[in-house]
Design a protein around this motif. Structure first.
Motif, PDB file in Angstrom:
ATOM      1  N   GLY A  10     -88.287  59.236  27.277  1.00  0.00           N
ATOM      2  CA  GLY A  10     -87.426  59.357  26.110  1.00  0.00           C
ATOM      3  C   GLY A  10     -88.014  60.165  24.970  1.00  0.00           C
ATOM      4  O   GLY A  10     -87.474  60.163  23.864  1.00  0.00           O
ATOM      5  N   ASN A  11     -89.097  60.874  25.218  1.00  0.00           N
ATOM      6  CA  ASN A  11     -89.706  61.710  24.181  1.00  0.00           C
ATOM      7  C   ASN A  11     -89.074  63.105  24.200  1.00  0.00           C
ATOM      8  O   ASN A  11     -88.592  63.574  25.227  1.00  0.00           O
ATOM      9  CB  ASN A  11     -91.205  61.820  24.424  1.00  0.00           C
ATOM     10  CG  ASN A  11     -91.882  60.474  24.462  1.00  0.00           C
ATOM     11  OD1 ASN A  11     -92.057  59.829  23.434  1.00  0.00           O
ATOM     12  ND2 ASN A  11     -92.255  60.029  25.661  1.00  0.00           N
ATOM     13  N   SER A  12     -89.114  63.790  23.044  1.00  0.00           N
ATOM     14  CA  SER A  12     -88.488  65.110  22.986  1.00  0.00           C
ATOM     15  C   SER A  12     -89.104  65.955  21.885  1.00  0.00           C
ATOM     16  O   SER A  12     -89.666  65.444  20.915  1.00  0.00           O
ATOM     17  CB  SER A  12     -86.987  64.982  22.750  1.00  0.00           C
ATOM     18  OG  SER A  12     -86.724  64.404  21.481  1.00  0.00           O
ATOM     19  N   THR A  13     -89.008  67.270  22.089  1.00  0.00           N
ATOM     20  CA  THR A  13     -89.288  68.225  21.031  1.00  0.00           C
ATOM     21  C   THR A  13     -88.068  69.110  20.889  1.00  0.00           C
ATOM     22  O   THR A  13     -87.563  69.639  21.879  1.00  0.00           O
ATOM     23  CB  THR A  13     -90.553  69.053  21.326  1.00  0.00           C
ATOM     24  OG1 THR A  13     -90.685  70.071  20.343  1.00  0.00           O
ATOM     25  CG2 THR A  13     -90.514  69.683  22.695  1.00  0.00           C
ATOM     26  N   THR A  14     -87.587  69.253  19.682  1.00  0.00           N
ATOM     27  CA  THR A  14     -86.299  69.898  19.475  1.00  0.00           C
ATOM     28  C   THR A  14     -86.397  71.402  19.280  1.00  0.00           C
ATOM     29  O   THR A  14     -85.372  72.098  19.306  1.00  0.00           O
ATOM     30  CB  THR A  14     -85.584  69.289  18.255  1.00  0.00           C
ATOM     31  OG1 THR A  14     -86.433  69.425  17.104  1.00  0.00           O
ATOM     32  CG2 THR A  14     -85.290  67.822  18.492  1.00  0.00           C
ATOM     33  N   THR A  15     -87.616  71.937  19.089  1.00  0.00           N
ATOM     34  CA  THR A  15     -87.743  73.374  18.842  1.00  0.00           C
ATOM     35  C   THR A  15     -88.746  74.077  19.751  1.00  0.00           C
ATOM     36  O   THR A  15     -88.658  75.290  19.917  1.00  0.00           O
ATOM     37  CB  THR A  15     -88.164  73.651  17.388  1.00  0.00           C
ATOM     38  OG1 THR A  15     -89.410  72.991  17.125  1.00  0.00           O
ATOM     39  CG2 THR A  15     -87.103  73.147  16.419  1.00  0.00           C
ATOM     40  N   SER A  35     -91.331  60.552  32.701  1.00  0.00           N
ATOM     41  CA  SER A  35     -89.947  60.641  33.156  1.00  0.00           C
ATOM     42  C   SER A  35     -88.959  60.599  32.002  1.00  0.00           C
ATOM     43  O   SER A  35     -89.162  59.879  31.017  1.00  0.00           O
ATOM     44  CB  SER A  35     -89.651  59.486  34.119  1.00  0.00           C
ATOM     45  OG  SER A  35     -88.334  59.541  34.594  1.00  0.00           O
ATOM     46  N   GLY A  36     -87.896  61.400  32.111  1.00  0.00           N
ATOM     47  CA  GLY A  36     -86.802  61.332  31.147  1.00  0.00           C
ATOM     48  C   GLY A  36     -87.130  61.908  29.793  1.00  0.00           C
ATOM     49  O   GLY A  36     -86.591  61.471  28.776  1.00  0.00           O
ATOM     50  N   ASN A  37     -87.996  62.917  29.745  1.00  0.00           N
ATOM     51  CA  ASN A  37     -88.361  63.574  28.494  1.00  0.00           C
ATOM     52  C   ASN A  37     -87.709  64.957  28.419  1.00  0.00           C
ATOM     53  O   ASN A  37     -87.334  65.537  29.432  1.00  0.00           O
ATOM     54  CB  ASN A  37     -89.874  63.695  28.404  1.00  0.00           C
ATOM     55  CG  ASN A  37     -90.571  62.353  28.555  1.00  0.00           C
ATOM     56  OD1 ASN A  37     -90.607  61.557  27.633  1.00  0.00           O
ATOM     57  ND2 ASN A  37     -91.101  62.086  29.748  1.00  0.00           N
ATOM     58  N   THR A  38     -87.619  65.507  27.194  1.00  0.00           N
ATOM     59  CA  THR A  38     -86.880  66.747  26.987  1.00  0.00           C
ATOM     60  C   THR A  38     -87.639  67.672  26.039  1.00  0.00           C
ATOM     61  O   THR A  38     -88.187  67.227  25.032  1.00  0.00           O
ATOM     62  CB  THR A  38     -85.496  66.453  26.381  1.00  0.00           C
ATOM     63  OG1 THR A  38     -84.779  65.568  27.246  1.00  0.00           O
ATOM     64  CG2 THR A  38     -84.698  67.734  26.198  1.00  0.00           C
ATOM     65  N   ALA A  39     -87.645  68.973  26.387  1.00  0.00           N
ATOM     66  CA  ALA A  39     -88.191  69.989  25.481  1.00  0.00           C
ATOM     67  C   ALA A  39     -87.154  71.081  25.286  1.00  0.00           C
ATOM     68  O   ALA A  39     -86.412  71.437  26.212  1.00  0.00           O
ATOM     69  CB  ALA A  39     -89.469  70.585  26.043  1.00  0.00           C
ATOM     70  N   ALA A  40     -87.121  71.644  24.083  1.00  0.00           N
ATOM     71  CA  ALA A  40     -86.160  72.698  23.791  1.00  0.00           C
ATOM     72  C   ALA A  40     -86.459  73.959  24.588  1.00  0.00           C
ATOM     73  O   ALA A  40     -85.537  74.672  25.010  1.00  0.00           O
ATOM     74  CB  ALA A  40     -86.173  73.014  22.300  1.00  0.00           C
ATOM     75  N   ASN A  41     -87.745  74.257  24.813  1.00  0.00           N
ATOM     76  CA  ASN A  41     -88.130  75.460  25.544  1.00  0.00           C
ATOM     77  C   ASN A  41     -88.826  75.125  26.864  1.00  0.00           C
ATOM     78  O   ASN A  41     -88.196  75.085  27.893  1.00  0.00           O
ATOM     79  CB  ASN A  41     -89.007  76.360  24.677  1.00  0.00           C
ATOM     80  CG  ASN A  41     -88.234  77.048  23.573  1.00  0.00           C
ATOM     81  OD1 ASN A  41     -87.065  77.365  23.733  1.00  0.00           O
ATOM     82  ND2 ASN A  41     -88.883  77.272  22.450  1.00  0.00           N
ATOM     83  N   ASP A  42     -90.135  74.894  26.838  1.00  0.00           N
ATOM     84  CA  ASP A  42     -90.924  74.725  28.056  1.00  0.00           C
ATOM     85  C   ASP A  42     -91.374  73.279  28.228  1.00  0.00           C
ATOM     86  O   ASP A  42     -91.815  72.640  27.278  1.00  0.00           O
ATOM     87  CB  ASP A  42     -92.182  75.605  28.001  1.00  0.00           C
ATOM     88  CG  ASP A  42     -91.881  77.059  27.694  1.00  0.00           C
ATOM     89  OD1 ASP A  42     -90.789  77.518  28.055  1.00  0.00           O
ATOM     90  OD2 ASP A  42     -92.738  77.724  27.074  1.00  0.00           O
ATOM     91  N   ALA A  43     -91.283  72.787  29.465  1.00  0.00           N
ATOM     92  CA  ALA A  43     -91.949  71.542  29.861  1.00  0.00           C
ATOM     93  C   ALA A  43     -91.400  70.292  29.189  1.00  0.00           C
ATOM     94  O   ALA A  43     -91.962  69.814  28.203  1.00  0.00           O
ATOM     95  CB  ALA A  43     -93.457  71.626  29.637  1.00  0.00           C
ATOM     96  N   GLY A  44     -90.350  69.770  29.747  1.00  0.00           N
ATOM     97  CA  GLY A  44     -89.946  68.440  29.328  1.00  0.00           C
ATOM     98  C   GLY A  44     -91.023  67.418  29.613  1.00  0.00           C
ATOM     99  O   GLY A  44     -91.218  66.466  28.865  1.00  0.00           O
ATOM    100  N   GLY A  45     -91.777  67.623  30.717  1.00  0.00           N
ATOM    101  CA  GLY A  45     -92.847  66.707  31.089  1.00  0.00           C
ATOM    102  C   GLY A  45     -94.186  67.086  30.503  1.00  0.00           C
ATOM    103  O   GLY A  45     -94.588  66.582  29.453  1.00  0.00           O
ATOM    104  N   VAL A  46     -94.919  68.008  31.170  1.00  0.00           N
ATOM    105  CA  VAL A  46     -96.289  68.361  30.774  1.00  0.00           C
ATOM    106  C   VAL A  46     -96.386  69.861  30.525  1.00  0.00           C
ATOM    107  O   VAL A  46     -96.085  70.678  31.412  1.00  0.00           O
ATOM    108  CB  VAL A  46     -97.302  67.971  31.870  1.00  0.00           C
ATOM    109  CG1 VAL A  46     -98.710  68.399  31.466  1.00  0.00           C
ATOM    110  CG2 VAL A  46     -97.250  66.474  32.127  1.00  0.00           C
ATOM    111  N   TYR A  47     -96.834  70.226  29.325  1.00  0.00           N
ATOM    112  CA  TYR A  47     -97.158  71.617  28.991  1.00  0.00           C
ATOM    113  C   TYR A  47     -98.666  71.749  29.022  1.00  0.00           C
ATOM    114  O   TYR A  47     -99.378  71.095  28.263  1.00  0.00           O
ATOM    115  CB  TYR A  47     -96.612  71.973  27.615  1.00  0.00           C
ATOM    116  CG  TYR A  47     -96.793  73.434  27.238  1.00  0.00           C
ATOM    117  CD1 TYR A  47     -95.761  74.345  27.441  1.00  0.00           C
ATOM    118  CD2 TYR A  47     -97.984  73.890  26.681  1.00  0.00           C
ATOM    119  CE1 TYR A  47     -95.918  75.678  27.103  1.00  0.00           C
ATOM    120  CE2 TYR A  47     -98.152  75.222  26.340  1.00  0.00           C
ATOM    121  CZ  TYR A  47     -97.112  76.110  26.549  1.00  0.00           C
ATOM    122  OH  TYR A  47     -97.272  77.438  26.217  1.00  0.00           O
TER     123      TYR A  47
END
Length: 266
Positions: A10-15, A35-47
């Motif tokens: 449930g974590n996210s970065t909006t930009t 699981s279930g994370n979101t990123a605006a550009n790269d890597a919802g999971g691990v960058y």
């Protein structure tokens, strides 16, 4: 840091990048779930722009534009080593459903990469349902890339440049709606010295694999079997070749099907 258990969800970065984790140093994943994370550009999971080692655990159901599960960054020093675990059911709205290799190196051994999607619809998009290589080096030694989907090309693995070395494992049951159900390379080098490409489907050509542009491809000791292309015209079920392809010893191309010509290779 070291992760042996627990859950990031449930974590996210909006930009920017790294919905769950943005790592610039050493990150070792032994267990747990991302699981279930979101990123605006790269890597919802691990960058990753440092050194990421995955020994186990699950990276699943994350979303971003590129590399929804894992993004190996443009830093020449970015290094990912995967010894086990599962990367599954991640969705990229552009390229690289599970993994995006921007630069550096990614090595995979005894891991399962399954059920991921690259859903892009624009130019140079919808590539690499499982893994997309933009540059750098992908080394795949064992495990499986299975049941991934690309809206355009490279259902299992897509290489736009860089180097892909495969020495074992299975690329199976993937689908590309256009070219290269199992794998596709349009530039750089693609070498396969062992393993199997089986049961993949392309909506156009190259059910098993598609090579075009300036790509150089070679195969030895590899099975390419049971793949299918659904396009009309000369669209091969096994390998669609429009570039420099070499088949060496121990290559078996069998039981592939095409809607029209070239069941095995064109």
């Amino acid at each position: 840091f070291n992760m042996y258990g627990g859950t990031f969800t449930g974590n996210s970065t909006t930009t920017t990048n790294g919905g769950a984790i943005y790592s610039m140093g050493n990150f070792n994943l032994y267990g747990g779930t991302i699981s279930g994370n979101t990123a605006a550009n790269d890597a919802g999971g691990v960058y990753n722009c440092g050194v990421f080692r995955m020994y186990g655990g699950i990276i699943s159901n994350n979303t971003s534009r590129w590399g929804a599960g894992l993004y190996n960054s443009s830093s020449n020093n970015a290094n990912t080593i995967i010894y086990g675990g599962t990367i599954s059911n991640n969705t990229a709205s552009e390229n690289g459903g599970a993994i995006f290799v921007q630069n550096g190196s990614v090595m995979i051994e005894q891991a399962v990469i399954t059920g991921n999607k690259a859903n892009g619809t624009g130019d140079d998009s919808g590539l690499g349902g499982g893994i997309h290589v933009a540059n750098g080096t992908l080394t795949f030694k064992s495990g499986e890339v299975s049941s991934n989907t690309a809206n355009k090309s490279g259902g299992g693995i897509n290489a736009a440049n860089g180097t892909v070395n495969i020495s074992g494992g299975q690329i199976k049951n993937n689908r590309a709606n256009n070219w290269g159900g199992g794998a596709r390379s349009s530039a750089g080098t693609f070498n396969m010295t062992g393993g199997e490409i089986t049961g993949n489907t392309a909506g156009n050509g190259g059910g098993g694999a598609d090579f075009s542009g300036s790509a150089t491809a070679s195969f030895t000791n590899t099975i390419i079997s049971g793949n299918a292309s659904q396009g009309t015209g000369d669209k091969a079920g096994g390998i669609q070749n429009g570039t420099n392809l070499t088949l060496g010893t121990g290559v078996v191309i069998e039981n592939n099907t095409a809607a029209n010509n070239a069941g095995g290779i064109e």
